[in-house]
Design a protein around this motif. Structure first.
Motif, PDB file in Angstrom:
ATOM      1  N   PRO A  84      12.510 102.251 109.371  1.00  0.00           N
ATOM      2  CA  PRO A  84      11.576 101.407 108.602  1.00  0.00           C
ATOM      3  C   PRO A  84      11.437 100.037 109.239  1.00  0.00           C
ATOM      4  CG  PRO A  84      13.689 101.615 107.468  1.00  0.00           C
ATOM      5  CD  PRO A  84      13.728 102.571 108.622  1.00  0.00           C
ATOM      6  N   ASP A  88      10.817  96.617 104.896  1.00  0.00           N
ATOM      7  CA  ASP A  88      11.343  97.793 104.202  1.00  0.00           C
ATOM      8  C   ASP A  88      12.863  97.831 104.282  1.00  0.00           C
ATOM      9  OD1 ASP A  88       8.834  98.618 103.489  1.00  0.00           O
ATOM     10  OD2 ASP A  88       8.648 100.132 105.050  1.00  0.00           O
ATOM     11  N   ARG A 246       5.809  96.374  98.946  1.00  0.00           N
ATOM     12  CA  ARG A 246       6.056  97.416  99.939  1.00  0.00           C
ATOM     13  C   ARG A 246       5.247  98.687  99.641  1.00  0.00           C
ATOM     14  NH1 ARG A 246       5.871  95.052 103.280  1.00  0.00           N
ATOM     15  NH2 ARG A 246       6.463  96.796 104.620  1.00  0.00           N
ATOM     16  N   ARG A 250       1.738 100.408 101.951  1.00  0.00           N
ATOM     17  CA  ARG A 250       1.486 101.803 102.342  1.00  0.00           C
ATOM     18  C   ARG A 250       0.103 102.278 101.914  1.00  0.00           C
ATOM     19  NH1 ARG A 250       5.389 104.344 105.712  1.00  0.00           N
ATOM     20  NH2 ARG A 250       7.074 102.792 105.720  1.00  0.00           N
ATOM     21  N   TRP A 291       9.855 104.611  95.165  1.00  0.00           N
ATOM     22  CA  TRP A 291       9.361 104.196  96.489  1.00  0.00           C
ATOM     23  C   TRP A 291      10.181 104.796  97.625  1.00  0.00           C
ATOM     24  CZ3 TRP A 291      12.192 100.646  99.708  1.00  0.00           C
ATOM     25  CH2 TRP A 291      11.510 100.260 100.862  1.00  0.00           C
ATOM     26  N   ALA A 292      11.510 104.643  97.544  1.00  0.00           N
ATOM     27  CA  ALA A 292      12.364 105.123  98.630  1.00  0.00           C
ATOM     28  C   ALA A 292      12.337 106.646  98.723  1.00  0.00           C
ATOM     29  CB  ALA A 292      13.799 104.633  98.417  1.00  0.00           C
ATOM     30  N   LEU A 295       9.254 107.528 100.649  1.00  0.00           N
ATOM     31  CA  LEU A 295       9.450 107.237 102.075  1.00  0.00           C
ATOM     32  C   LEU A 295      10.357 108.281 102.716  1.00  0.00           C
ATOM     33  CD1 LEU A 295       9.963 103.380 102.540  1.00  0.00           C
ATOM     34  CD2 LEU A 295       7.931 104.752 102.965  1.00  0.00           C
TER      35      LEU A 295
END
Length: 745
Positions: A84, A88, A246, A250, A291-292, A295
């Motif tokens: 990242p 991030d 963040r 995206r 979010w994570a 990702l």
């Protein structure tokens, strides 16, 4: 020569790191000086100003401690080509470090080691190491604003953060009664006893269930007191805005829209949740998992796993039921992974979800073995597994049944009416994110940004956007299926979806403008500055609609932190939750007696039941009443049975407030029926808007007019919205006890 130069640089870096850490140590030691309750509440002064200053200094060091702790765990992996970016990585380190601090705090609390002489050196060491680590690397060209628009945006974000820290962090944020009744005494107990376990002399079930997993709060409260928890809540509030930034990065290219989304999100409706609660912490971790997880599923950045797993586990430790929400987010991530990588993209998010659910199961098992019950909400799920003998040593089954049926909690069923009601509720929740009276500023923001900025959609962000949409759908469905207030507060961060939805509209609209060359007409305008100004307008409209940060409240907060006034003068909410009433009522009752509130369950009772101005137990608590072993008898038994149970525990005074319909539990007892009051009770004292009753022979005879006035209030409360649920709880308890009696027969 080179080694000597490097050694001198290292020594200088270590010295600077120590110097930069010193303010934290001074602030932490300064917070050990306790402010007397009457000074904090009423008079203010230099001690209040010093305490406020120390709390303000604490805030940025919390961030540094979490990031430093996370850097031990979350670092770019050697040879990994899809790590990242720096922003991030910083967010991953923050939440990874916060999760580790939760684990460490829980371990210290479990071993009874929550002492300042342990927690302060630990946090100071992490902060100093983090400073030294960066200073040893010398300067590496940190990002700084370079344009007017960038400076404007950074300035607005910083000013907003300072205002939120002032009003919702340093000043007591108590607009509802369960903050002083439940959260503040629970945190004070953690600080005083240095342990998360129950006090064997006065076991308080809800304190343990609510606080036993919030390890980061334990570390800070051990030296900073209960208000340090509010500062941590503000830090988590700001971390939610960082996550919005963040996520927005995206969905669009460039820096302007993500920054504008963060500014708007900072003033979204979730700031209406009090920072005195734990909901900002759980909400921030849940949004991080959303979010994570996306990702982790849609990219090949393996380092995300190192922050995601501790975060999921910490959620399961803090609130085991919230692991279900985290699992829903990870299932949405699995769907996004399937779009991005086929079947192989499903496995990793589901493996993390399995770890979270396993941790939640272990957390519930600890509760089951220690308390005799895994959880109390929803009680219907855990009641069949209860160890009755162990649980009765701590609390009361009758109280559990009453509390869970007196809060108006409803769950969606499968009848046609339930389905229609659920669909209507689904639309209300969704429409509040898209269309609302205070959203009039959004159209101008959306159209102007699309016309001026020329934003584009990042390549290959389709799976991420799909997973994000599924996560939002999961949140709305969870809220639709139940009317649980705590769940709604935990998911209050859903309001940050609105600026993200706006970005999702701006990007394709910008494409339409680009195809028709409409943007060529605006090339001479300062587009970035205009976008920031319009985002500020949207944020101001939303903030004003909340009524949370007002001019009067801001001026009161500023006067408090400078020591000019006490807490009572800082907020209009203290007009309703005025602690001076506690002292007034207590002064009219003999010191050895306990005071039982008959009504005013949302005002006098939560303000005074655990007030630091009164001796512990002076006012009988809602959730941990002194008559717990006889709870059902006091609520439902004949007056003579109630009288015997109450007099055994020195409950000899009864508070009834005029024009209050909130008759909680004991207020519905037959003891306060008209004939019983005439036969068993006298008047102890008559105040301006309240009356104190006592046992027959200990006061002045109660009049027919006084009995009629109390009876009229009780009758109105049976049908009034917001109080009739309390009577529904009594009916449910009566039915449950009847079933238990029939089973025993």
């Amino acid at each position: 020569m080179r080694l000597a130069k490097r050694w001198r640089w290292s020594k200088q870096a270590d010295a600077r790191a120590g110097l930069l850490t010193a303010p934290f140590v001074v602030a932490a030691l300064g917070l050990l000086v306790k402010v007397p309750p009457d000074v904090q509440l009423f008079s203010g002064g230099a001690l209040v100003a010093w305490n406020s200053f120390c709390l303000a200094v604490l805030a940025p060091y919390i961030v540094l401690a979490f990031v430093g702790m996370g850097a031990l765990l979350v670092n770019p992996l050697a040879g990994a080509g899809d790590d990242p970016d720096a922003a991030d990585l910083l967010v991953l380190q923050f939440f990874g470090g916060a999760a580790l601090c939760i684990f460490i705090g829980v371990c210290l609390g479990a071993t009874g080691l929550l002492f300042p002489w342990i927690t302060i050196p630990f946090l100071a060491g992490i902060i100093a190491w983090h400073f030294a680590r960066h200073l040893h690397r010398r300067s590496r060209g940190l990002w700084t604003p370079s344009t007017t628009a960038e400076w404007l945006l950074v300035g607005l974000l910083g000013l907003s953060a300072l205002l939120l820290l002032l009003v919702k962090g340093i000043v007591l944020d108590a607009t509802r009664g369960d903050i002083p009744q439940l959260y503040l005494p629970l945190l004070a107990d953690l600080q005083n006893r240095h342990s998360l376990w129950l006090d064997p002399e006065q076991p308080k079930l809800f304190w343990f269930l609510l606080g036993r997993g919030h390890g980061a709060d334990m570390l800070l409260v051990s030296f900073g007191g209960p208000t340090a928890h509010q500062v941590l809540s503000v830090v988590y509030l700001l971390s939610i805005t960082a996550l919005v930034h963040r996520i927005a990065a995206r969905l669009t290219t460039g820096w302007i829209l993500p920054g504008c989304a963060a500014l708007i999100a900072m003033w979204s409706s979730f700031i209406g949740v009090e920072t005195g609660r734990f909901h900002y912490e759980t909400g921030a971790f849940l949004l991080f998992v959303c979010w994570a997880g996306l990702l982790y599923a849609t990219t090949k950045a393996r380092v995300i796993f190192r922050a995601l797993v501790p975060a999921v586990m910490s959620i399961a430790i803090m609130v085991p039921q919230a692991a279900i929400i985290a699992t829903a987010f990870l299932m949405a991530a699995a769907a996004a992974g399937w779009f991005a990588h086929g079947r192989h993209g499903i496995v990793r998010p589901l493996a993390v979800a399995a770890i979270g659910l396993g941790t939640a199961a272990l957390s519930l098992l600890v509760n089951q073995l220690y308390l005799g019950i895994a959880e109390v909400n929803p009680i219907g799920v855990f009641m069949p597994l209860i160890n009755v003998e162990r649980f009765r040593q701590i609390s009361s089954l009758d109280l559990m049944v009453y509390v869970n049926n007196a809060q108006g909690i409803n769950y969606a069923g499968f009848s046609l009416l339930d389905i229609v009601a659920a669909l209507r509720r689904f639309w209300i929740v969704l429409s509040n994110l898209i269309v609302a009276p205070h959203f009039w500023a959004y159209p101008a923001f959306i159209v102007a940004c699309a016309a001026l900025l020329g934003m584009r959609r990042p390549q290959e962000n389709g799976p991420f956007a799909v997973g994000l949409g599924l996560s939002l759908l999961a949140v709305i469905c969870l809220i639709t299926l139940t009317s649980h207030g705590s769940l709604e507060r935990m998911l209050a961060f859903r309001s940050v979806a609105t600026p993200l939805i706006a970005i999702s509209v701006i990007v394709p609209l910008a494409g339409v403008f680009r195809r028709h060359r409409l943007q060529d007409h605006f090339v001479s305008l300062p587009s970035a500055a205009i976008a920031v100004c319009l985002a500020t307008l949207v944020a101001a409209v939303e903030a004003r609609s909340q009524g949370e940060i007002t001019r009067a409240r801001s001026e009161g907060a500023l006067a408090y932190v400078t020591g000019r006034i006490g807490l009572v003068g800082t907020s209009p909410s203290f007009a309703d939750l005025d602690p001076r009433r506690c002292l007034e009522v207590s002064s009219n009752v003999p010191s050895a007696w306990r005071i039982l509130p008959v009504n005013s369950a949302l005002r006098f009772l939560p303000t005074c039941a655990e007030s630091s101005l009164l001796p512990s137990g002076r006012v009988v608590d809602t959730l941990h009443p002194v008559f717990l072993p006889d709870y059902g008898d006091v609520l439902l038994g004949p007056p003579q049975l109630s009288i015997a149970a109450l007099r055994r525990r020195d409950v000899n005074a009864f508070y009834i407030e005029s024009n209050r319909l909130d008759f909680w539990a004991q207020g519905q007892s037959p003891l306060f029926d008209p004939d019983s009051m005439l036969r068993n009770l006298d008047v102890l004292h008559v105040g301006a808007d309240y009356i104190l009753l006592t046992w027959k022979g200990l006061g002045v005879q109660i009049s027919d007019a006084q009995v009629a006035a109390i009876t009229e209030l009780r009758n109105r409360s049976r049908v009034a919205g917001g109080s009739k649920e309390y009577w529904d709880g009594i009916a449910a308890l009566d039915a449950w006890r009847s079933r238990q009696d029939s089973i025993r027969k």
